[in-house]
Design an enzyme around this catalytic site. Structure first.
Site: not given
Length: 277
Positions: A10, A90-91, A96-98, A128
């Site tokens: 994204k 990451h970060g 990411g996880g979303s 997100d």
């Protein structure tokens, strides 16, 4: 039966923070696109839940109920063995996880949130998640619950650069001094890259200043992208993007940055949209 999903990166081309609700949620106004690089996942339905992580950014990713993909499966009432290939840092401000959770829900239910668990359920996983379920160019505002598809939108040749520094989203929002900033300027789609870049020139990422306070290297990343048509930070950082006129220019810029910073994550890719122009 194996369910397969792709979680594209994204990219927030602009991100305006326009307010904060009494419950602490920030109000956003953002133009979001998705790149052709991303994480991948597979779900084999079984009677129990299990998870394994692979890929260049597998280290440190939880393999239990702390993982948003696991939570998305539980929310959807599905059990199985999940394989997640982490190709995005990451970060990084790239979903990411979303994005991973959204990929699972999209694979189960299709494009529309309402066809599956509902908007409220998707938001419970992260702000997100709804925009990532669609994975099409969208204007995202409110707390992530108000989405509007953007058409036309040109396909852009972009370079994504992450300096291998994770930026905690919470710390960035805490460092944001002004919460009620102006919304994005009006627009009705973009006929070509030139129109998009021209519009972006007067837009912002309100999280850039607090993110740079947490990770000053973001300024160095933006300097490395100074030959782009436009360069901005994505999301809450630390990844930045640069839009280039064609694939050759993007590939050349990516190669140059890799040579100068061999510990950075650098990718030349494209965003979803129509033919570049």
């Amino acid at each position: 039966m194996t369910i397969e999903g792709f979680a594209p990166a994204k990219v927030n081309l602009s991100l305006h923070v326009t307010g904060q609700r009494a419950d602490g949620y920030h109000l956003l106004d953002s133009l979001v696109v998705f790149a052709s690089v991303g994480d991948r996942l597979w779900l084999d339905k079984t009677d129990t839940m299990s998870m394994e992580i692979s890929g260049p950014f597998a280290n440190g990713v939880p393999t239990d109920a702390r993982n948003l993909v696991w939570q998305a499966a539980e929310l959807a009432g599905v059990k199985g063995h999940i394989q997640l290939e982490k190709n995005l840092p990451h970060g990084a401000g790239l979903g990411g996880g979303s994005a991973d959770a959204a990929a699972l829900l999209r694979s189960l239910f299709g494009q529309l949130v309402d066809d599956g668990i509902g908007l409220e359920g998707a938001l419970s996983l992260g702000a997100d998640v709804p925009v990532c379920i669609g994975s099409i160019p969208q204007r995202m505002h409110g707390i992530g619950d108000l989405l509007q598809a953007v058409q036309p939108m040109p396909r852009c040749h972009i370079v994504l650069v992450n300096p291998s520094v994770a930026v905690p989203t919470g710390a960035v929002f805490e460092g944001l001094e002004i919460k009620d900033n102006p919304a994005m300027d009006a627009f009705d789609g973009f006929e070509g890259v030139a129109a998009l870049v021209g519009w972006l020139q007067s837009q912002r990422n309100d999280l850039e200043a607090p993110a740079r306070a947490v990770a000053p290297v973001i300024g160095q990343v933006l300097d490395a992208l100074d030959d782009a048509l436009i360069a901005r930070m994505s999301g809450s950082g630390s990844t930045c993007y640069g839009i280039y006129p064609d694939s050759a220019a993007a590939d050349s810029a990516a190669a140059r940055i890799r040579r100068a910073y061999n510990n950075w994550w650098v990718v030349s890719t494209q965003t979803a949209g129509q033919t570049p122009s």
